[in-house]
Design a protein around this motif. Structure first.
Motif, PDB file in Angstrom:
ATOM      1  N   UNK A  75       0.689  -1.344   0.000  1.00  0.00           N
ATOM      2  CA  UNK A  75      -0.014   0.126   0.076  1.00  0.00           C
ATOM      3  C   UNK A  75       0.979   1.251  -0.046  1.00  0.00           C
ATOM      4  N   UNK A  76       1.958   1.240   0.887  1.00  0.00           N
ATOM      5  CA  UNK A  76       2.616   2.395   1.039  1.00  0.00           C
ATOM      6  C   UNK A  76       3.495   2.744  -0.400  1.00  0.00           C
ATOM      7  N   UNK A  77       4.126   1.623  -0.771  1.00  0.00           N
ATOM      8  CA  UNK A  77       4.974   1.813  -1.942  1.00  0.00           C
ATOM      9  C   UNK A  77       4.005   2.349  -3.089  1.00  0.00           C
ATOM     10  N   UNK A  78       2.786   1.758  -3.373  1.00  0.00           N
ATOM     11  CA  UNK A  78       1.909   2.435  -4.310  1.00  0.00           C
ATOM     12  C   UNK A  78       1.529   3.743  -3.998  1.00  0.00           C
ATOM     13  N   UNK A  79       1.343   4.235  -2.899  1.00  0.00           N
ATOM     14  CA  UNK A  79       0.949   5.645  -2.474  1.00  0.00           C
ATOM     15  C   UNK A  79       2.024   6.435  -2.875  1.00  0.00           C
TER      16      UNK A  79
END
Length: 193
Positions: A75-79
């Motif tokens: 999630x955080x890498x895609x954000x």
């Protein structure tokens, strides 16, 4: 429950729903619990293009925040890939799961309520139990994304916030909210004008 009204009929505006969209990638070889990174990336792209809003105008993302080895980095890498290129300041990030635990099917609604609370008060509530970034989440290590760990004033020059949520089988949802103008936020509830 959240009451939605047309802007022209509302006596008081806590937030404005700019856009909301979901997608699902269907069958997943990785299993029903694996979030869909490609689905998230596509969803972000569609939401912000269709709403005609720049990702750099988003101050805060209320993440799904699974707290799992697979979910959080994905999630955080895609954000980071979508919201952080060209930003002047770190994107602020939180998840109500650190405050309330996982509220299961109501988790998206709880995230929306937390974001509305932050927009209304002008203070983003802190996440608890975050001491150091996961070394597998580059954006947290390099400071592109900052997990809110103290009461943080809402950035004055940015009026948008997003809420992420995902579920079984690659279901993804993103809601884009806008912080209303000061005079609309403070309008008394009993004001009939």
């Amino acid at each position: 429950m959240i009451l939605l009204q047309k802007k022209k009929d509302a006596k008081r505006i806590y937030t404005e729903v700019v856009y909301c969209k979901s997608n699902v990638d269907g069958y997943k070889e990785q299993g029903i619990l694996q979030p869909s990174g490609d689905g998230y990336s596509l969803l972000f792209k569609e939401v912000y293009e269709e709403a005609n809003i720049s990702p750099s105008s988003v101050a805060y993302i209320e993440g799904h925040g699974t707290g799992t080895v697979v979910g959080d980095p994905l999630e955080v890498n895609r954000i980071n890939d979508f919201f952080c290129p060209g930003r002047e300041n770190a994107l602020l990030l939180g998840s109500c799961k650190s405050n309330t635990g996982h509220t299961e099917p109501a988790s998206g609604l709880c995230g929306i309520i937390k974001l509305i609370f932050a927009m209304e008060t002008g203070i983003i509530p802190p996440n608890i139990n975050f001491d150091k970034p996961n070394k597998n989440i580059k954006a947290l290590v390099d400071g592109s994304i900052k997990v809110v760990t103290e009461k943080t004033p809402w950035p004055k020059d940015l009026n948008f916030g997003g809420v992420n949520n995902f579920g079984f089988g690659g279901a993804n949802c993103h809601v884009l909210l806008k912080r209303p103008d000061e005079n609309k936020r403070k309008r008394p509830v009993n004001d009939q004008a």
